[in-house]
Scaffold this motif. Sequence first.
Motif, PDB file in Angstrom:
ATOM      1  N   LEU A 296      18.921  52.063   9.651  1.00  8.74           N
ATOM      2  CA  LEU A 296      19.350  53.788   9.732  1.00  8.74           C
ATOM      3  C   LEU A 296      20.177  53.877  11.472  1.00  8.74           C
ATOM      4  O   LEU A 296      20.809  54.600  11.768  1.00  8.74           O
ATOM      5  CB  LEU A 296      19.241  54.844   8.983  1.00  8.74           C
ATOM      6  CG  LEU A 296      19.278  54.433   7.907  1.00  8.74           C
ATOM      7  CD1 LEU A 296      18.568  55.239   6.735  1.00  8.74           C
ATOM      8  CD2 LEU A 296      21.121  54.571   7.375  1.00  8.74           C
ATOM      9  N   GLY A 297      18.236  53.414  12.310  1.00  6.95           N
ATOM     10  CA  GLY A 297      18.254  53.741  13.556  1.00  6.95           C
ATOM     11  C   GLY A 297      19.358  52.474  14.234  1.00  6.95           C
ATOM     12  O   GLY A 297      19.609  53.475  15.522  1.00  6.95           O
ATOM     13  N   LEU A 298      19.634  51.552  13.817  1.00  5.94           N
ATOM     14  CA  LEU A 298      20.365  50.610  14.892  1.00  5.94           C
ATOM     15  C   LEU A 298      22.145  51.317  14.147  1.00  5.94           C
ATOM     16  O   LEU A 298      22.263  51.571  15.578  1.00  5.94           O
ATOM     17  CB  LEU A 298      20.529  48.913  13.585  1.00  5.94           C
ATOM     18  CG  LEU A 298      18.699  48.563  14.538  1.00  5.94           C
ATOM     19  CD1 LEU A 298      18.723  47.472  14.191  1.00  5.94           C
ATOM     20  CD2 LEU A 298      18.822  48.605  15.610  1.00  5.94           C
ATOM     21  N   GLU A 299      21.718  51.575  13.636  1.00  6.18           N
ATOM     22  CA  GLU A 299      24.246  52.283  12.806  1.00  6.18           C
ATOM     23  C   GLU A 299      24.175  53.577  14.222  1.00  6.18           C
ATOM     24  O   GLU A 299      24.737  53.604  14.343  1.00  6.18           O
ATOM     25  CB  GLU A 299      23.625  52.794  11.436  1.00  6.18           C
ATOM     26  CG  GLU A 299      24.748  53.058  11.237  1.00  6.18           C
ATOM     27  CD  GLU A 299      25.039  53.645   9.601  1.00  6.18           C
ATOM     28  OE1 GLU A 299      26.080  53.526   9.235  1.00  6.18           O
ATOM     29  OE2 GLU A 299      23.957  53.442   8.768  1.00  6.18           O
ATOM     30  N   LEU A 325      17.221  47.383   1.768  1.00  5.50           N
ATOM     31  CA  LEU A 325      18.029  48.083   2.872  1.00  5.50           C
ATOM     32  C   LEU A 325      19.169  49.306   2.317  1.00  5.50           C
ATOM     33  O   LEU A 325      19.088  49.690   1.205  1.00  5.50           O
ATOM     34  CB  LEU A 325      19.751  46.925   3.087  1.00  5.50           C
ATOM     35  CG  LEU A 325      19.061  46.195   3.889  1.00  5.50           C
ATOM     36  CD1 LEU A 325      20.086  45.037   3.630  1.00  5.50           C
ATOM     37  CD2 LEU A 325      18.967  46.849   5.647  1.00  5.50           C
ATOM     38  N   PRO A 326      19.378  50.523   2.861  1.00  2.00           N
ATOM     39  CA  PRO A 326      19.888  51.371   3.070  1.00  2.00           C
ATOM     40  C   PRO A 326      21.196  51.477   1.713  1.00  2.00           C
ATOM     41  O   PRO A 326      22.011  50.501   2.306  1.00  2.00           O
ATOM     42  CB  PRO A 326      20.662  52.285   4.207  1.00  2.00           C
ATOM     43  CG  PRO A 326      19.425  52.059   5.146  1.00  2.00           C
ATOM     44  CD  PRO A 326      19.325  50.894   4.487  1.00  2.00           C
ATOM     45  N   GLU A 327      21.525  52.181   1.021  1.00  3.86           N
ATOM     46  CA  GLU A 327      22.884  52.167   0.142  1.00  3.86           C
ATOM     47  C   GLU A 327      24.271  52.377   1.088  1.00  3.86           C
ATOM     48  O   GLU A 327      24.360  53.223   1.977  1.00  3.86           O
ATOM     49  CB  GLU A 327      23.470  53.094  -1.232  1.00  3.86           C
ATOM     50  CG  GLU A 327      24.169  53.055  -1.881  1.00  3.86           C
ATOM     51  CD  GLU A 327      24.059  54.163  -3.314  1.00  3.86           C
ATOM     52  OE1 GLU A 327      25.000  54.011  -3.664  1.00  3.86           O
ATOM     53  OE2 GLU A 327      22.894  54.962  -3.435  1.00  3.86           O
ATOM     54  N   GLY A 328      25.152  51.915   1.239  1.00  2.00           N
ATOM     55  CA  GLY A 328      26.065  51.720   1.699  1.00  2.00           C
ATOM     56  C   GLY A 328      26.279  51.012   3.391  1.00  2.00           C
ATOM     57  O   GLY A 328      26.929  51.296   4.208  1.00  2.00           O
ATOM     58  N   ARG A 332      28.954  50.085   5.920  1.00  2.00           N
ATOM     59  CA  ARG A 332      29.554  51.031   7.018  1.00  2.00           C
ATOM     60  C   ARG A 332      29.394  49.769   8.697  1.00  2.00           C
ATOM     61  O   ARG A 332      30.054  50.088   9.600  1.00  2.00           O
ATOM     62  CB  ARG A 332      28.413  51.931   7.177  1.00  2.00           C
ATOM     63  CG  ARG A 332      29.012  52.381   5.840  1.00  2.00           C
ATOM     64  CD  ARG A 332      27.842  54.434   6.475  1.00  2.00           C
ATOM     65  NE  ARG A 332      26.272  53.885   6.249  1.00  2.00           N
ATOM     66  CZ  ARG A 332      25.502  53.752   5.146  1.00  2.00           C
ATOM     67  NH1 ARG A 332      26.064  53.919   4.561  1.00  2.00           N
ATOM     68  NH2 ARG A 332      24.062  54.101   5.897  1.00  2.00           N
ATOM     69  N   VAL A 333      28.406  48.787   8.432  1.00  2.00           N
ATOM     70  CA  VAL A 333      28.139  48.156   9.648  1.00  2.00           C
ATOM     71  C   VAL A 333      29.091  46.595   9.670  1.00  2.00           C
ATOM     72  O   VAL A 333      28.655  46.055  10.651  1.00  2.00           O
ATOM     73  CB  VAL A 333      26.957  48.277  10.259  1.00  2.00           C
ATOM     74  CG1 VAL A 333      26.539  49.753  10.233  1.00  2.00           C
ATOM     75  CG2 VAL A 333      26.433  47.278   9.096  1.00  2.00           C
ATOM     76  N   LYS A 334      29.305  46.320   8.851  1.00  2.00           N
ATOM     77  CA  LYS A 334      30.335  45.213   8.324  1.00  2.00           C
ATOM     78  C   LYS A 334      31.030  44.940   9.668  1.00  2.00           C
ATOM     79  O   LYS A 334      31.082  43.054   9.565  1.00  2.00           O
ATOM     80  CB  LYS A 334      30.978  45.120   7.333  1.00  2.00           C
ATOM     81  CG  LYS A 334      32.494  45.368   7.419  1.00  2.00           C
ATOM     82  CD  LYS A 334      32.979  45.305   6.353  1.00  2.00           C
ATOM     83  CE  LYS A 334      34.202  46.147   5.934  1.00  2.00           C
ATOM     84  NZ  LYS A 334      35.831  45.749   5.054  1.00  2.00           N
ATOM     85  N   ASN A 335      31.613  45.197  10.441  1.00  2.00           N
ATOM     86  CA  ASN A 335      32.302  44.678  12.167  1.00  2.00           C
ATOM     87  C   ASN A 335      31.214  45.091  13.445  1.00  2.00           C
ATOM     88  O   ASN A 335      32.078  44.277  14.667  1.00  2.00           O
ATOM     89  CB  ASN A 335      33.208  45.728  12.301  1.00  2.00           C
ATOM     90  CG  ASN A 335      34.085  45.785  10.717  1.00  2.00           C
ATOM     91  OD1 ASN A 335      34.500  44.543  10.187  1.00  2.00           O
ATOM     92  ND2 ASN A 335      35.075  47.074  11.344  1.00  2.00           N
ATOM     93  N   ARG A 336      29.689  45.716  12.945  1.00  2.00           N
ATOM     94  CA  ARG A 336      29.257  45.073  14.333  1.00  2.00           C
ATOM     95  C   ARG A 336      27.818  45.069  13.513  1.00  2.00           C
ATOM     96  O   ARG A 336      27.215  44.982  15.149  1.00  2.00           O
ATOM     97  CB  ARG A 336      29.493  46.345  15.177  1.00  2.00           C
ATOM     98  CG  ARG A 336      29.028  48.114  14.317  1.00  2.00           C
ATOM     99  CD  ARG A 336      28.566  49.014  15.491  1.00  2.00           C
ATOM    100  NE  ARG A 336      28.627  50.674  14.047  1.00  2.00           N
ATOM    101  CZ  ARG A 336      27.132  50.946  14.497  1.00  2.00           C
ATOM    102  NH1 ARG A 336      26.197  49.642  15.171  1.00  2.00           N
ATOM    103  NH2 ARG A 336      27.178  51.588  13.439  1.00  2.00           N
TER     104      ARG A 336
END
Length: 472
Positions: A296-299, A325-328, A332-336
Amino acid sequence: MESDPKKSTAKLHVVMFPFFAFGHISPFVQLSNKLSSNGVKISFFSAAANVQRLKSMLRPDATLEIIPLTIPTVEGLPRGIESTAELNPSQAELLVVALDQMQPQIRDLLSQLKPHFVVFDFAQEWLPKMAYELGMDSVFYSVFTALATAFLTVPARLPEPNRYPTIEEVKFPPPNFPRTSITSVETFVARDFLYIFRSFHGIRCVYDRVLSGLKGSSIILAKTCNEMEAPYINYVKSQFGKPVLLVSPTVPDPPTDPLEEKWANWLSQFDAKSVIYCSFGSETFLNDDQIKELALGLELTGLPFFLVLNFPTDKDISAELKRALPEGFLGRVKNRGVIATGWVQQRQILAHSSVGYYLSHAGFSSLIEGIVTDSQLITLPQKGDQFLNSKLVSGDLKVGVEVNRRDDDGYFGKQDIKTAVENVVVEDKEPGKTIRDNQKKLKEFLLNEEAENKRIEDLVKELEIVAGIAGI
């Protein structure tokens, strides 16, 4: 120790004997490669199961030979697994039990090889006496920072004879410790440090083994340099009253294999120096809460990231990732963001033009890799000397930022990860700031090949003098 006239016409011959953990084996390999390139004959001791991997790490040289060792059967230690990489912490301790049972095997090999020096690791406390009886010198090679030795494993660490320190006592440096930025450690760090004072499986504790090896050896060899750790090096010298020779943090040769195509393509999508590479080494396993907060912090940073997560070999990796891993998160981060498990080409990844930040466990070798690849350091230490390494780079050297954590239990949250990354990003984007300048200077020092070669040449000369073969 007096020189043996029978050795006076011999080439310098050194036996390397690291503990069976690749975090220890790798520095011994790097030193072996440097010494063999200066004409030193090397006999490298390691468990038979590690030989093939060692062949890929050691430079091909007629003066370098791998000597396979037979690990005795110890109840609870799986057969055929002969490094800590595939063991849980309790099983890894049994490797020390096995090592103690190998003394007759080691004595026979040393008697046959007749080296000038045996370079040994923290666990082989019995080696100095054995080497002396066989007419050779022993060298304790510390693969830890001098700070770790100075803070934890010097005679002054005991508050009084035959009494180990309490958690409150180990939070503070030992008497006459140099005045530096390291004035104390957190409660959760001190609690971790108490491990070295505990006995396990009926054998002596780590502190006693290390102290015995340091006291008994002819020479202490340290993987550090005055430019990084002069106060701590001088303190160690004052504590043991014997030569402390410096290898400096040897930088491994650049990798020759190209980065795997799928990772090269993924990293190439992003701007130069924009990606956070995050890895905690092959033998550090975060718990579910830590993984969640880290992810979550990296996100929250908004930056692209490459996260490496490892799990014990007996775990189902897919199930572990799904639970931790957090839900979803992946959606949410699939592009980065990307997550890898197992071994990855760390040095090639750090050297990629898009990687600018390195969030790690603060293993000493990993920190050096980050510095020489211009990766800004963010540290989240997990155990042992990593806590002190982190304070060295964020405090004394000011070449990194440490993630803030709760004093009592070491808890960190997503905001702590985000803040640490933001702090180093701000400095990275403003030329002339302290961290970037300090890291640049340290990188130039570490990559000065001429100076490093001179240090290794000087080390060889000093060993030749002790061995009585100088000038041959």
